[in-house]
Design a protein around this motif. Sequence first.
Motif, short mmCIF file in Angstrom:
data_model
loop_
_atom_site.label_atom_id
_atom_site.label_comp_id
_atom_site.label_asym_id
_atom_site.label_seq_id
_atom_site.Cartn_x
_atom_site.Cartn_y
_atom_site.Cartn_z
N UNK A 136 -5.42 5.02 -6.74
CA UNK A 136 -5.97 4.94 -5.38
C UNK A 136 -5.88 6.31 -4.72
N UNK A 137 -6.73 6.52 -3.73
CA UNK A 137 -6.71 7.76 -2.95
C UNK A 137 -6.03 7.57 -1.60
N UNK A 138 -6.19 6.38 -0.99
CA UNK A 138 -5.57 6.02 0.29
C UNK A 138 -5.93 6.96 1.42
N UNK A 139 -7.17 7.43 1.41
CA UNK A 139 -7.67 8.25 2.50
C UNK A 139 -8.39 7.41 3.56
N UNK A 140 -8.67 6.16 3.22
CA UNK A 140 -9.32 5.24 4.16
C UNK A 140 -8.30 4.21 4.63
N UNK A 141 -8.51 3.61 5.80
CA UNK A 141 -7.50 2.70 6.35
C UNK A 141 -7.37 1.39 5.58
N UNK A 142 -8.43 0.95 4.90
CA UNK A 142 -8.42 -0.39 4.32
C UNK A 142 -7.29 -0.62 3.32
N UNK A 143 -6.87 0.42 2.63
CA UNK A 143 -5.88 0.24 1.58
C UNK A 143 -4.45 0.28 2.02
N UNK A 144 -4.19 0.48 3.29
CA UNK A 144 -2.80 0.69 3.70
C UNK A 144 -2.06 -0.61 3.98
N UNK A 145 -2.72 -1.75 3.97
CA UNK A 145 -2.06 -3.04 4.01
C UNK A 145 -1.91 -3.59 2.60
N UNK A 146 -2.93 -3.37 1.79
CA UNK A 146 -2.93 -3.80 0.38
C UNK A 146 -3.70 -2.74 -0.39
N UNK A 147 -3.02 -1.97 -1.21
CA UNK A 147 -3.67 -0.83 -1.86
C UNK A 147 -4.83 -1.23 -2.76
N UNK A 148 -4.89 -2.49 -3.17
CA UNK A 148 -6.04 -2.94 -3.96
C UNK A 148 -7.32 -2.97 -3.14
N UNK A 149 -7.20 -2.88 -1.82
CA UNK A 149 -8.38 -2.89 -0.95
C UNK A 149 -8.87 -1.48 -0.62
N UNK A 150 -8.22 -0.47 -1.16
CA UNK A 150 -8.67 0.90 -0.95
C UNK A 150 -10.10 1.06 -1.48
N UNK A 151 -11.03 1.58 -0.69
CA UNK A 151 -12.40 1.76 -1.19
C UNK A 151 -12.47 2.64 -2.43
N UNK A 152 -11.46 3.49 -2.64
CA UNK A 152 -11.42 4.35 -3.82
C UNK A 152 -10.44 3.82 -4.88
#
Length: 445
Positions: free
Chosen positions: A148-164
């Motif tokens: 994951x890159x974790x540069x977008x907000x979506x992944x910070x609750x569940x990293x599987x939701x990171x767009x990257x």
Amino acid sequence: MQKILDAILSQQATRDDYLALEVPESYLGVTVRADEVGLFEGLPTKDKDPRRSLHLDEVPVPELGPGEALVAVMASAVNYNTVWTSIFEPVPTFTFLKKYGRTGPLGARHDLPYHVVGSDLAGVVLRTGAGVQAWGPGDEVVAHCLSVELEAPQGHDDTMLDPQQRIWGFETNFGGLAQLALVKTNQLMPKPAHLTWEEAACPGLVNSTAYRQLVSRNGAAMRLGDTVLIWGASGGLGSYATQFALASGATPICVVSSPAKAELCHRMGAELVIDRVAEGFRFWSDERTQDQREWRRLGSRIRELTGGRDVDIVFEHPGRETFGASVYAAKKGGTVVTCASTSGYMHEYDNRYLWMNLKRIVGSHFANYAEAWAANDLVSRGLIHPTLSRTYPLDQAGQAAFDVHGNRHQGKVGVLCLAPGEGLGVRDEAQRERHHQAITRFRNV
């Protein structure tokens, strides 16, 4: 490469010793090649042979970026994503590598005319990139496959939701079926000290996947007393699902395809087993038509085994072949949790059994970092055990993938990379002795 191996085998090398070792310019890795993506055109899936498409090539060592580690791989394992990569289904993985390459200079390293595959490893850290504090040269590790890159907000609750979010070794290059591998350091976890290299390499992907799918609140959130139908219960994924159910106080109903596989489930402690071949279950009367009488027969067989209970959870991964039966078999208000589709992606089911009976279908894909770490910790503590059945040398990775593709295996199939033989890497002999029977119950089956 021999000096690296000697340092690992000595068990005496310090961090400074590893830093003094020269990193080679190239290494051996199992690859697919971009100029061969049409190799199997016109062939049905079952006839596509990974032994023709997987090559052992010498490739350059990739540049190490910030937050990354170069790992000397002692052992790896074969997963279905390696099979999919090798037969170029559902799309060639070069599609993923090109997309990753467009993200910037670090991503561009992955866009190559070859793809080093593999999503499991056990090995030793050789080098780390800028900004890494938690890991260093000489650390014995296993790697989970979430990139994951974790540069977008979506992944910070569940990293599987990171767009990257990507699966390392499938949607990225420089995977684990190789002498060296490139990973992000937040993929690293401590190697279970009581396991050999090849045993430690096997749980990563499947154990984490089964944990999220069954145990996590992001999956089915299995509880004490639940009844769980587990397809392919002696296989790479199902064997961990069976262990999680038993360890959690749930009751697994293990569906298998042979007496030998049924015996493996009994060895794990499962009492309720359905041999779908011996009992003649055929959920499709032809390629287009499912036989709902077989769904009902499965439901009756489940209630016969459980004393009248329907299943709270169905652990799904075969996909097309079984999905209609799974939706039917779940109890009113029950859950079908699904990942992968080894028999086909286009699922069909009768929606009346879902909608009118208030059932849920939950999609589950690998695991986030916290889930992967928790799953690995259970292995380290001897609560969940590897299900390694057979190990191949690196130059026979194609045969290993062929076995998995044809369902000729039990549990997990391992691959020795730098390790010169099996049985190496155990650091805690006392714990190994306590769990030896459970650790080795799948071997040579």
